[in-house]
Design an enzyme around this catalytic site. Structure first.
Site, PDB file in Angstrom:
ATOM      1  N   LYS A  34      -6.165  13.740  -5.929  1.00 45.33           N
ATOM      2  CA  LYS A  34      -6.850  14.989  -6.234  1.00 45.33           C
ATOM      3  C   LYS A  34      -6.325  15.560  -7.552  1.00 45.33           C
ATOM      4  CE  LYS A  34      -7.609  19.463  -3.846  1.00 45.33           C
ATOM      5  NZ  LYS A  34      -7.398  20.138  -2.535  1.00 45.33           N
ATOM      6  N   SER A 111     -11.377  21.445  -0.269  1.00 47.09           N
ATOM      7  CA  SER A 111     -11.499  21.313  -1.717  1.00 47.09           C
ATOM      8  C   SER A 111     -11.189  19.898  -2.207  1.00 47.09           C
ATOM      9  CB  SER A 111     -10.573  22.321  -2.394  1.00 47.09           C
ATOM     10  OG  SER A 111      -9.215  22.053  -2.078  1.00 47.09           O
ATOM     11  N   SER A 135      -8.559  21.858   3.553  1.00 47.27           N
ATOM     12  CA  SER A 135      -9.134  21.067   2.467  1.00 47.27           C
ATOM     13  C   SER A 135      -9.006  19.557   2.587  1.00 47.27           C
ATOM     14  CB  SER A 135      -8.531  21.512   1.127  1.00 47.27           C
ATOM     15  OG  SER A 135      -8.957  22.819   0.845  1.00 47.27           O
TER      16      SER A 135
END
Length: 422
Positions: A34, A111, A135
């Site tokens: 990420k 996310s 997330s």
């Protein structure tokens, strides 16, 4: 063959070579990270172009990423994420929305959207994300893969941009429980140990009423697998909302008439969610408020409103939030003991459609956070387990274990999953 560009999962591609003999598997596994993890030589963009523009290149690599490289895994790219990690949807107005590999007309979840999509679309073997409010767990559920949120503090968050420290965790995704465990053993620094039989598997019956997917669709495969492996005597039932209300007295400050009157609502868990979101906003403001006021970044819809609300947060009731964290941790520890497991839905239903009406989305988010706050506030570990498809959409269930029982939970999922698939 479909590529990363077909799914929009990768923000930028790069390769870092392993720097010691492989330990993850004889054939090196590939992974993506990420865009919240530092990688030496690259700017950590935090999902927003203004952040990337105003921050320097990272001078070191996050220890979690380094540990995986040293274990023989190959990092192939950074992934798209929600701006400033402030959403569970996965839509990014600047870099595009990674395409959900299970349902192209649905959000991928955020996310850590790109990281989940990269695994779900078979572009990598596993990936790293972060989970503050949900997330990792949410995109895992929406993309039909495994997602693990470890016990809070079990994995270093050094070299990871903070969102809200009281809840931030490094999580990961995989398509099968064996890879999930291998990755966990490396980044949790676990020694090999024999699987331990669970003392109880507690079904939180009221939590399943929050979901639009029928209870008798979600639970039977897991219940049958548990009965086959451990016998029916380990299965217990609990009205979790009542247990939490009785054993977390500080929640009274967040209980409201509004919460009580909502349909399909568990008042104590809605209050838990309110406390989590307040503390998250307060810590987010302390971490990033100064930068936001100075730079005035261009933020997408939804994110912009949440950030504005966070910047107005005061210190009122923050001490009560910390009390709630301790009380819930102690209450759930008493409920589960060392090797008990709690079974809940990961999310309250199917992945929302892309560009869903904002008022509908808020109702869904409120229910989602009632479920997600259980592990978030207690600091317990949680795994989202894929159960295949229902009405052509991915289905999942979650298992939670006490703070520090990450290795036990990883073993349990490995043991159960073959029976669940049957």
């Amino acid at each position: 063959m479909e590529t990363a560009s077909d799914y929009g999962a990768f923000m930028e591609k790069f390769t870092l070579p392993p720097n010691s003999a492989p330990a993850l598997s004889p054939n090196s596994l590939t992974f993506a990270v990420k865009e919240i993890f530092d990688v030496e030589g690259y700017v950590t963009g935090f999902g927003n172009p203004d952040w990337a523009r105003t921050h320097p290149v990272a001078t070191s690599t996050a220890p979690t990423v380094l540990a995986l490289l040293r274990a023989g895994a190959t990092c192939v790219g950074k992934t798209v994420m929600d701006e400033m990690a402030y959403s569970i949807n996965g839509e990014n107005i600047h870099y595009g929305t990674p395409r959900n590999p299970c349902a192209a007309d649905r959000v991928p979840g955020g996310s850590s959207s790109g990281s989940a999509v990269a695994v779900g679309a078979k572009l990598v073997d596993f990936s790293l994300g972060t989970d503050t409010g949900g997330s990792v767990r949410v995109p895992a559920s929406y993309c039909g893969i495994f997602g693990f949120r470890p016990s809070h503090g079990a994995i270093s968050v050094s070299g990871v941009i903070p969102m809200a420290q009281s809840f931030d965790t490094v999580g990961w995704f995989a398509r099968d429980p064996v890879v999930l465990s291998k990755v966990g053993r490396v980044i949790l620094q676990l020694s090999d140990a024999a699987p331990i039989r669970p003392t109880s598997i507690i079904i939180a019956e009221d939590c399943f009423q929050l979901s639009s997917i029928p209870y008798d669709v979600v639970t039977p495969p897991v219940i049958k697998a548990v009965e086959k492996l451990y016998g029916g005597d380990v299965l217990k039932h609990e009205i979790l909302g009542n247990y939490v209300k009785t054993n977390v007295p500080s929640l009274e400050h967040f209980m409201s008439k509004e919460n009580t009157d909502q349909i399909y609502n568990i008042p104590s868990l809605a209050a838990l969610s309110s406390a989590m979101r307040l503390l998250q906003m307060y810590e987010f403001k302390n971490n990033h408020g100064e930068w936001i006021r100075a730079v005035k970044p261009d933020l997408g819809p939804g994110i912009s409103e949440r950030v504005s609300t966070a910047l107005r947060t005061t210190g009122e009731n923050i001490d009560i939030c910390y009390s709630i964290k301790k009380e819930l941790h102690d209450a759930l520890t008493a409920l589960l003991g060392d090797f008990g497991v709690l079974m809940i839905p990961t999310v309250p239903g199917n992945p929302p459609k892309l560009q869903m009406n904002s008022s509908e989305l808020e109702i869904f988010r409120a229910r989602a956070f009632s479920l997600l706050s259980i592990a978030g506030v207690s600091g317990f570990c949680q795994v989202s387990v894929p159960l295949g498809m229902y009405n052509n959409l991915p289905l999942s269930i979650s298992l939670l274990a006490r703070d520090g029982a990450d290795g036990f939970l990883l073993h349990l999922v490995e043991s159960l999953y073959d029976s669940i698939k049957e």
